[in-house]
Design a protein around this motif. Sequence first.
Motif, PDB file in Angstrom:
ATOM      1  N   LEU A   8      -9.701 -46.612 -62.661  1.00 18.73           N
ATOM      2  CA  LEU A   8     -10.552 -45.277 -63.116  1.00 18.73           C
ATOM      3  C   LEU A   8      -9.676 -43.951 -62.049  1.00 18.73           C
ATOM      4  CD1 LEU A   8     -12.436 -44.292 -65.656  1.00 18.73           C
ATOM      5  CD2 LEU A   8     -13.746 -44.071 -63.288  1.00 18.73           C
ATOM      6  N   VAL A   9     -10.014 -44.418 -61.312  1.00 14.36           N
ATOM      7  CA  VAL A   9      -8.887 -43.044 -60.713  1.00 14.36           C
ATOM      8  C   VAL A   9      -7.268 -43.226 -61.651  1.00 14.36           C
ATOM      9  CG1 VAL A   9      -7.861 -42.222 -58.316  1.00 14.36           C
ATOM     10  CG2 VAL A   9     -10.415 -43.333 -59.091  1.00 14.36           C
ATOM     11  N   ILE A  10      -6.509 -43.949 -61.191  1.00 15.86           N
ATOM     12  CA  ILE A  10      -5.299 -44.612 -61.693  1.00 15.86           C
ATOM     13  C   ILE A  10      -5.063 -43.711 -62.697  1.00 15.86           C
ATOM     14  CG2 ILE A  10      -3.553 -45.484 -62.568  1.00 15.86           C
ATOM     15  CD1 ILE A  10      -3.918 -47.406 -60.358  1.00 15.86           C
ATOM     16  N   VAL A  11      -5.694 -44.237 -63.723  1.00 18.22           N
ATOM     17  CA  VAL A  11      -6.333 -44.064 -65.343  1.00 18.22           C
ATOM     18  C   VAL A  11      -6.247 -41.998 -65.484  1.00 18.22           C
ATOM     19  CG1 VAL A  11      -6.986 -43.813 -67.622  1.00 18.22           C
ATOM     20  CG2 VAL A  11      -6.660 -46.158 -66.186  1.00 18.22           C
ATOM     21  N   ALA A  12      -6.972 -41.566 -64.485  1.00 14.38           N
ATOM     22  CA  ALA A  12      -7.201 -40.106 -64.602  1.00 14.38           C
ATOM     23  C   ALA A  12      -6.085 -39.580 -63.608  1.00 14.38           C
ATOM     24  CB  ALA A  12      -9.208 -39.946 -63.774  1.00 14.38           C
ATOM     25  N   ALA A  13      -5.649 -39.920 -63.662  1.00 15.81           N
ATOM     26  CA  ALA A  13      -4.270 -39.392 -62.501  1.00 15.81           C
ATOM     27  C   ALA A  13      -3.245 -39.569 -63.320  1.00 15.81           C
ATOM     28  CB  ALA A  13      -4.404 -40.025 -60.762  1.00 15.81           C
ATOM     29  N   CYS A  14      -3.693 -40.124 -64.719  1.00 11.42           N
ATOM     30  CA  CYS A  14      -2.439 -40.664 -65.054  1.00 11.42           C
ATOM     31  C   CYS A  14      -2.642 -39.435 -66.272  1.00 11.42           C
ATOM     32  CB  CYS A  14      -1.736 -41.558 -65.310  1.00 11.42           C
ATOM     33  SG  CYS A  14      -1.204 -42.548 -63.877  1.00 11.42           S
ATOM     34  N   GLY A  15      -3.653 -38.894 -66.298  1.00 14.11           N
ATOM     35  CA  GLY A  15      -3.886 -37.971 -67.643  1.00 14.11           C
ATOM     36  C   GLY A  15      -2.438 -37.339 -67.861  1.00 14.11           C
ATOM     37  N   LYS A  16      -2.817 -36.295 -69.132  1.00  4.10           N
ATOM     38  CA  LYS A  16      -1.850 -35.326 -69.363  1.00  4.10           C
ATOM     39  C   LYS A  16      -1.788 -34.117 -68.792  1.00  4.10           C
ATOM     40  CE  LYS A  16       0.736 -33.360 -73.578  1.00  4.10           C
ATOM     41  NZ  LYS A  16       0.441 -32.155 -74.275  1.00  4.10           N
ATOM     42  N   LYS A  17      -0.299 -33.696 -67.497  1.00  5.15           N
ATOM     43  CA  LYS A  17      -0.694 -32.246 -66.917  1.00  5.15           C
ATOM     44  C   LYS A  17      -0.087 -31.294 -67.481  1.00  5.15           C
ATOM     45  CE  LYS A  17      -3.582 -34.408 -63.453  1.00  5.15           C
ATOM     46  NZ  LYS A  17      -4.567 -33.479 -63.446  1.00  5.15           N
ATOM     47  N   GLY A  18       0.310 -30.161 -67.197  1.00  2.00           N
ATOM     48  CA  GLY A  18       0.658 -29.065 -67.422  1.00  2.00           C
ATOM     49  C   GLY A  18       1.903 -29.475 -66.748  1.00  2.00           C
ATOM     50  N   ASP A  19       3.070 -28.315 -67.450  1.00  2.00           N
ATOM     51  CA  ASP A  19       4.710 -28.464 -66.708  1.00  2.00           C
ATOM     52  C   ASP A  19       4.534 -27.399 -65.382  1.00  2.00           C
ATOM     53  OD1 ASP A  19       7.290 -28.068 -66.049  1.00  2.00           O
ATOM     54  OD2 ASP A  19       7.685 -27.970 -67.584  1.00  2.00           O
ATOM     55  N   PRO A  20       4.816 -27.677 -64.457  1.00  2.00           N
ATOM     56  CA  PRO A  20       4.696 -26.835 -63.410  1.00  2.00           C
ATOM     57  C   PRO A  20       5.738 -26.092 -63.402  1.00  2.00           C
ATOM     58  CG  PRO A  20       4.521 -29.041 -62.263  1.00  2.00           C
ATOM     59  CD  PRO A  20       4.570 -29.414 -64.040  1.00  2.00           C
ATOM     60  N   GLN A  21       6.979 -25.558 -63.405  1.00  2.00           N
ATOM     61  CA  GLN A  21       7.870 -25.145 -63.392  1.00  2.00           C
ATOM     62  C   GLN A  21       7.100 -24.147 -65.128  1.00  2.00           C
ATOM     63  OE1 GLN A  21      10.914 -24.912 -62.026  1.00  2.00           O
ATOM     64  NE2 GLN A  21      11.668 -22.959 -63.006  1.00  2.00           N
ATOM     65  N   LYS A  22       7.142 -24.369 -66.289  1.00  2.00           N
ATOM     66  CA  LYS A  22       6.289 -23.020 -66.863  1.00  2.00           C
ATOM     67  C   LYS A  22       4.958 -22.175 -66.438  1.00  2.00           C
ATOM     68  CE  LYS A  22       8.100 -25.955 -70.761  1.00  2.00           C
ATOM     69  NZ  LYS A  22       8.095 -26.386 -71.767  1.00  2.00           N
ATOM     70  N   CYS A  23       4.157 -23.526 -65.966  1.00  2.00           N
ATOM     71  CA  CYS A  23       2.952 -22.686 -65.377  1.00  2.00           C
ATOM     72  C   CYS A  23       3.551 -22.014 -64.300  1.00  2.00           C
ATOM     73  CB  CYS A  23       2.619 -23.714 -64.910  1.00  2.00           C
ATOM     74  SG  CYS A  23       1.117 -24.560 -65.577  1.00  2.00           S
ATOM     75  N   ASP A  24       4.407 -21.682 -63.209  1.00  2.00           N
ATOM     76  CA  ASP A  24       5.058 -21.267 -62.751  1.00  2.00           C
ATOM     77  C   ASP A  24       5.367 -20.076 -63.274  1.00  2.00           C
ATOM     78  OD1 ASP A  24       5.668 -20.532 -59.380  1.00  2.00           O
ATOM     79  OD2 ASP A  24       7.539 -19.980 -61.045  1.00  2.00           O
ATOM     80  N   VAL A  25       6.356 -19.620 -64.121  1.00  2.00           N
ATOM     81  CA  VAL A  25       7.017 -18.353 -64.497  1.00  2.00           C
ATOM     82  C   VAL A  25       5.963 -17.608 -66.050  1.00  2.00           C
ATOM     83  CG1 VAL A  25       8.279 -17.996 -66.784  1.00  2.00           C
ATOM     84  CG2 VAL A  25       9.481 -19.768 -64.823  1.00  2.00           C
ATOM     85  N   ALA A  26       4.855 -18.333 -65.555  1.00  2.00           N
ATOM     86  CA  ALA A  26       4.013 -18.507 -66.854  1.00  2.00           C
ATOM     87  C   ALA A  26       3.113 -17.368 -65.976  1.00  2.00           C
ATOM     88  CB  ALA A  26       3.002 -19.250 -67.806  1.00  2.00           C
TER      89      ALA A  26
END
Length: 103
Positions: A8-26
Amino acid sequence: MRWALVVLVIVAACGKKGDPQKCDVACRNYAQLKFWHGADAVINALPVEQREAARKQKLAEFTRNMERGLDLCTTKCVDANYDKDVSCWTDAKTYEQLQKCDD
């Protein structure tokens, strides 16, 4: 039971995440537009001879605030996968455009 928790922890950790580079710029663009909208109003209300010093002071304040808050903003953005907001925050060129991102 433990294996189920690990999976369950592994599946939750593999969930879709945002792009760190794009988030930094935004996050940087968002902070810059928001901060300078207010700071410019204060600076422009000052007598002309005081504006340059005030602008330098506000720049130092902005830099300190950016250093403190950028990691938190980027982390929250990545974790929440704010794709729509990231595009809007990045594309905004004025504070007024930035405000429309919340609509």
